[in-house]
Design an enzyme around this catalytic site. Sequence first.
Site, PDB file in Angstrom:
ATOM      1  N   HIS A  99     -10.176  -4.471   6.743  1.00 15.10           N
ATOM      2  CA  HIS A  99      -9.939  -4.198   5.317  1.00 15.10           C
ATOM      3  C   HIS A  99      -8.471  -4.491   4.940  1.00 15.10           C
ATOM      4  CE1 HIS A  99     -11.508  -1.697   1.692  1.00 15.10           C
ATOM      5  NE2 HIS A  99     -10.590  -2.573   1.300  1.00 15.10           N
ATOM      6  N   ARG A 120     -16.790  -5.093  -1.191  1.00 15.17           N
ATOM      7  CA  ARG A 120     -17.085  -3.771  -0.645  1.00 15.17           C
ATOM      8  C   ARG A 120     -18.218  -3.883   0.375  1.00 15.17           C
ATOM      9  NH1 ARG A 120     -12.834  -2.262  -1.749  1.00 15.17           N
ATOM     10  NH2 ARG A 120     -12.181  -0.519  -3.047  1.00 15.17           N
TER      11      ARG A 120
HETATM   12  C1  GLV Z   1      -8.957  -2.426  -1.885  1.00 14.41           C
HETATM   13  O1  GLV Z   1      -9.957  -2.418  -1.275  1.00 14.41           O
HETATM   14  C2  GLV Z   1      -8.856  -2.187  -3.311  1.00 14.41           C
HETATM   15  O2  GLV Z   1      -9.840  -1.743  -3.926  1.00 14.41           O
HETATM   16  O3  GLV Z   1      -7.775  -2.437  -3.847  1.00 14.41           O
END
Ligand code: GLV
Length: 307
Positions: free
Chosen positions: A270, A222
């Site tokens: 991401h 994160r």
């Molecule tokens: C992606 O970031 C997840 O939490 O699956």
Amino acid sequence: MSIALIITDRDLTQLSSGLKKRLPHVDIQCWPYITAPEKVTFVVAWQPPSNIWQKFPNLKVISSLGAGCDGLLSDITLPENIIITRIVDTGLAEQMAEYVLTAILLLKRRFNDYFKQQQTEQWQTLKKIKGKKVAILGIGEIGHKVAIILIACGYEVSGWSRSKKQHAMYETFYGKDQLAQTVKNADFVVSTLPLTIETKYLLDEVFFKSLKKSAWLINVGRGEVLKEDDLLTALANNNLQGAILDVFSAEPLASEHPFWQHDNIIITPHISAITDQITVIEQLAENYQLLKNNKPLKNRVDRQKGY
Ligand code: GLV
């Protein structure tokens, strides 16, 4: 009882039709077309609009569509009594391991530098990066899978977790006191950490000072685990070599963000592990049925711990 899919960033055809097939008698409603909110007991959510939970007076469970649930838990309007679950999927862990291995190999074989050379038509051999030591911060299901794959490829892995965890195949450390020791010899430091009160800004100025100057950071957990300004300062001070980042404090990364133009930062949007709508159908359907039968749900999140 019905299920609502409140997922705002992707097409949900596969998930909604798969759930309908698996649970033929259950009504599946997709945001924003929720016609009977009072019937909804189970929500599957990802990046839901803010302030919506009070629209669902009979809601019992919110399942995050991802492995992380920080986006849900940080919502102050989230009612206390709702059970939160998350996706635990070997497919996510495999994707993450593939991403990390790709990142390490790209750096070791200097593809990032060859790409820069190509732009100015330079034909020049660069030395390979020899380092094989990888420190993995966060050794839950995902971090552990990353560790196993890297070990199979000949890397020397050490793992760090918030509380004590042991794994037969690699050395483990735990707690903030052992963080510097975990990373001090690492050529690559990989964070798969979730965002919790304890991990927020864990990767800060002090942390960067404990790295080898040649180390690379790979962040797939994160964004807010990393203090972004401190990374920029650490790079300017040569505390580390560079970073490959898939997650950011604010996503999408703002167009004026200094990371975009940084020579030693590689950015991906991401994508290191994206929930497969087909493979999660079974665990969502199973949890829905457990709820219906008043049985304990699987992959329940401890709100205190944050995962
Ligand atoms: C992606 O970031 C997840 O939490 O699956």
